[in-house]
Design a protein around this motif. Structure first.
Motif, PDB file in Angstrom:
ATOM      1  N   LEU A   1       0.831  -1.213   0.000  1.00 56.13           N
ATOM      2  CA  LEU A   1       0.000   0.000   0.000  1.00 56.13           C
ATOM      3  C   LEU A   1       0.857   1.252   0.000  1.00 56.13           C
ATOM      4  CD1 LEU A   1      -3.031  -0.464   2.429  1.00 56.13           C
ATOM      5  CD2 LEU A   1      -3.073  -0.101  -0.030  1.00 56.13           C
ATOM      6  N   GLY A   2       1.885   1.261   0.827  1.00 55.66           N
ATOM      7  CA  GLY A   2       2.773   2.418   0.902  1.00 55.66           C
ATOM      8  C   GLY A   2       3.442   2.700  -0.426  1.00 55.66           C
ATOM      9  N   HIS A   3       3.881   1.649  -1.098  1.00 51.87           N
ATOM     10  CA  HIS A   3       4.522   1.833  -2.404  1.00 51.87           C
ATOM     11  C   HIS A   3       3.533   2.424  -3.406  1.00 51.87           C
ATOM     12  CE1 HIS A   3       7.053   1.245  -5.875  1.00 51.87           C
ATOM     13  NE2 HIS A   3       5.997   0.722  -6.472  1.00 51.87           N
ATOM     14  N   LEU A   4       2.349   1.851  -3.486  1.00 50.89           N
ATOM     15  CA  LEU A   4       1.353   2.345  -4.441  1.00 50.89           C
ATOM     16  C   LEU A   4       0.937   3.773  -4.104  1.00 50.89           C
ATOM     17  CD1 LEU A   4      -0.853  -0.857  -4.846  1.00 50.89           C
ATOM     18  CD2 LEU A   4       0.706   0.137  -6.551  1.00 50.89           C
ATOM     19  N   HIS A   5       0.875   4.095  -2.835  1.00 45.99           N
ATOM     20  CA  HIS A   5       0.505   5.448  -2.407  1.00 45.99           C
ATOM     21  C   HIS A   5       1.582   6.461  -2.833  1.00 45.99           C
ATOM     22  CE1 HIS A   5      -1.268   8.591   0.037  1.00 45.99           C
ATOM     23  NE2 HIS A   5      -0.105   8.780   0.621  1.00 45.99           N
ATOM     24  N   ARG A   6       2.854   6.101  -2.634  1.00 50.76           N
ATOM     25  CA  ARG A   6       3.963   7.009  -2.963  1.00 50.76           C
ATOM     26  C   ARG A   6       4.213   7.104  -4.464  1.00 50.76           C
ATOM     27  NH1 ARG A   6       6.002   4.076   1.073  1.00 50.76           N
ATOM     28  NH2 ARG A   6       7.290   2.847  -0.342  1.00 50.76           N
TER      29      ARG A   6
ATOM     30  N   GLY B   1       2.218   5.674  -7.094  1.00 50.13           N
ATOM     31  CA  GLY B   1       1.081   5.638  -8.004  1.00 50.13           C
ATOM     32  C   GLY B   1       0.817   4.228  -8.514  1.00 50.13           C
ATOM     33  N   SER B   2      -0.140   4.104  -9.385  1.00 50.55           N
ATOM     34  CA  SER B   2      -0.562   2.805  -9.922  1.00 50.55           C
ATOM     35  C   SER B   2       0.607   2.085 -10.568  1.00 50.55           C
ATOM     36  CB  SER B   2      -1.673   2.999 -10.951  1.00 50.55           C
ATOM     37  OG  SER B   2      -2.794   3.600 -10.340  1.00 50.55           O
ATOM     38  N   ALA B   3       0.577   0.751 -10.467  1.00 48.35           N
ATOM     39  CA  ALA B   3       1.652  -0.070 -11.019  1.00 48.35           C
ATOM     40  C   ALA B   3       1.155  -1.484 -11.238  1.00 48.35           C
ATOM     41  CB  ALA B   3       2.845  -0.085 -10.064  1.00 48.35           C
ATOM     42  N   THR B   4       1.855  -2.196 -12.094  1.00 43.93           N
ATOM     43  CA  THR B   4       1.535  -3.608 -12.292  1.00 43.93           C
ATOM     44  C   THR B   4       2.060  -4.393 -11.090  1.00 43.93           C
ATOM     45  OG1 THR B   4       3.612  -4.157 -13.401  1.00 43.93           O
ATOM     46  CG2 THR B   4       1.797  -3.363 -14.807  1.00 43.93           C
ATOM     47  N   PRO B   5       1.523  -5.583 -10.851  1.00 45.84           N
ATOM     48  CA  PRO B   5       2.060  -6.408  -9.761  1.00 45.84           C
ATOM     49  C   PRO B   5       3.564  -6.650  -9.908  1.00 45.84           C
ATOM     50  CG  PRO B   5      -0.055  -7.269 -10.458  1.00 45.84           C
ATOM     51  CD  PRO B   5       0.317  -6.182 -11.439  1.00 45.84           C
ATOM     52  N   GLY B   6       4.024  -6.854 -11.136  1.00 47.26           N
ATOM     53  CA  GLY B   6       5.448  -7.076 -11.367  1.00 47.26           C
ATOM     54  C   GLY B   6       6.283  -5.859 -11.004  1.00 47.26           C
ATOM     55  N   GLU B   7       5.788  -4.672 -11.323  1.00 46.65           N
ATOM     56  CA  GLU B   7       6.509  -3.436 -10.982  1.00 46.65           C
ATOM     57  C   GLU B   7       6.581  -3.247  -9.477  1.00 46.65           C
ATOM     58  OE1 GLU B   7       5.341  -0.847 -14.986  1.00 46.65           O
ATOM     59  OE2 GLU B   7       4.052  -0.763 -13.218  1.00 46.65           O
TER      60      GLU B   7
ATOM     61  N   ASP C   1      -1.504  -2.986 -22.474  1.00 46.02           N
ATOM     62  CA  ASP C   1      -1.666  -4.438 -22.638  1.00 46.02           C
ATOM     63  C   ASP C   1      -2.792  -4.872 -21.704  1.00 46.02           C
ATOM     64  OD1 ASP C   1      -1.535  -7.189 -22.692  1.00 46.02           O
ATOM     65  OD2 ASP C   1       0.634  -7.294 -22.402  1.00 46.02           O
ATOM     66  N   ARG C   2      -3.944  -5.157 -22.258  1.00 49.64           N
ATOM     67  CA  ARG C   2      -5.131  -5.482 -21.453  1.00 49.64           C
ATOM     68  C   ARG C   2      -4.940  -6.763 -20.638  1.00 49.64           C
ATOM     69  NH1 ARG C   2      -8.513  -1.782 -20.806  1.00 49.64           N
ATOM     70  NH2 ARG C   2     -10.278  -3.147 -20.581  1.00 49.64           N
ATOM     71  N   ARG C   3      -3.944  -7.587 -20.985  1.00 50.53           N
ATOM     72  CA  ARG C   3      -3.703  -8.820 -20.224  1.00 50.53           C
ATOM     73  C   ARG C   3      -2.975  -8.537 -18.913  1.00 50.53           C
ATOM     74  NH1 ARG C   3      -0.423 -11.663 -24.786  1.00 50.53           N
ATOM     75  NH2 ARG C   3       0.296  -9.542 -24.775  1.00 50.53           N
ATOM     76  N   ARG C   4      -2.307  -7.402 -18.824  1.00 48.69           N
ATOM     77  CA  ARG C   4      -1.561  -7.035 -17.609  1.00 48.69           C
ATOM     78  C   ARG C   4      -2.438  -6.159 -16.730  1.00 48.69           C
ATOM     79  NH1 ARG C   4       4.242  -4.850 -19.011  1.00 48.69           N
ATOM     80  NH2 ARG C   4       4.337  -4.952 -16.762  1.00 48.69           N
ATOM     81  N   SER C   5      -2.561  -6.533 -15.471  1.00 50.07           N
ATOM     82  CA  SER C   5      -3.380  -5.739 -14.559  1.00 50.07           C
ATOM     83  C   SER C   5      -2.545  -4.633 -13.924  1.00 50.07           C
ATOM     84  CB  SER C   5      -4.010  -6.631 -13.484  1.00 50.07           C
ATOM     85  OG  SER C   5      -3.002  -7.247 -12.715  1.00 50.07           O
ATOM     86  N   VAL C   6      -3.253  -3.598 -13.520  1.00 49.12           N
ATOM     87  CA  VAL C   6      -2.633  -2.458 -12.853  1.00 49.12           C
ATOM     88  C   VAL C   6      -3.322  -2.291 -11.503  1.00 49.12           C
ATOM     89  CG1 VAL C   6      -2.256   0.038 -12.957  1.00 49.12           C
ATOM     90  CG2 VAL C   6      -2.074  -1.338 -15.044  1.00 49.12           C
TER      91      VAL C   6
END
Length: 143
Positions: free
Chosen positions: A38-43, A45-51, A84-89
């Motif tokens: 959560l902290g990473h996504l908050h700081r 922004g949106s990202a793929t699970p791999g990122e 890429d619609r196959r990759r979730s964000v």
């Protein structure tokens, strides 16, 4: 004092303070792995699970359950990628932001009380140290 001794002393202080901050988290706080995501996504922004996994130096498979729990609790949203619609964000939801802010507020309150016992000069030194630790944390090292 050489660089290695200095590094060991700084690491020891960071480890001790981190342990204490974890102890100051209230009942019902998020598990550390969820808090880290959560902290990473908050700081950042949106990202793929791999990122997210790469940024946290984990394998995506190691965080699959964490992502699923956060999504099931409504703390993150998962959407199809635009390129890429196959990759979730993944992105933090409003409830996720509130949970993160509540968790940080508990630790910040303890730290503010602890800092109150220091002189203004000592607090200034710690503020400078915090800035330097951020820079060190962002340093890319070869190898």
């Amino acid at each position: 004092m050489d660089h290695l001794s200095s590094a060991a002393r700084i690491r020891g202080g960071i480890v001790r303070l981190n342990r204490r901050l974890r102890q100051e988290r209230g009942a019902g706080s998020l598990p550390p792995a969820q808090l880290e995501v959560l902290g990473h996504l908050h700081r950042q922004g949106s990202a793929t699970p791999g990122e997210v996994a790469a940024a946290l130096r984990q394998r995506p498979q190691s965080l699959t359950r964490v992502f699923a729990e956060l999504e099931a609790d409504g703390l993150v949203a998962r959407e199809a990628g635009t390129v890429d619609r196959r990759r979730s964000v993944l992105s933090v939801t409003a409830p996720g932001r509130l949970a993160l802010e509540r968790d940080m507020a508990e630790r910040d309150a303890w730290l503010a009380r602890a800092l109150a016992s220091l002189s203004p000069t000592e607090r200034g030194v710690l503020e400078l140290a915090a800035e330097l630790m951020e820079r060190v944390a962002d340093t890319e090292t070869p190898g």
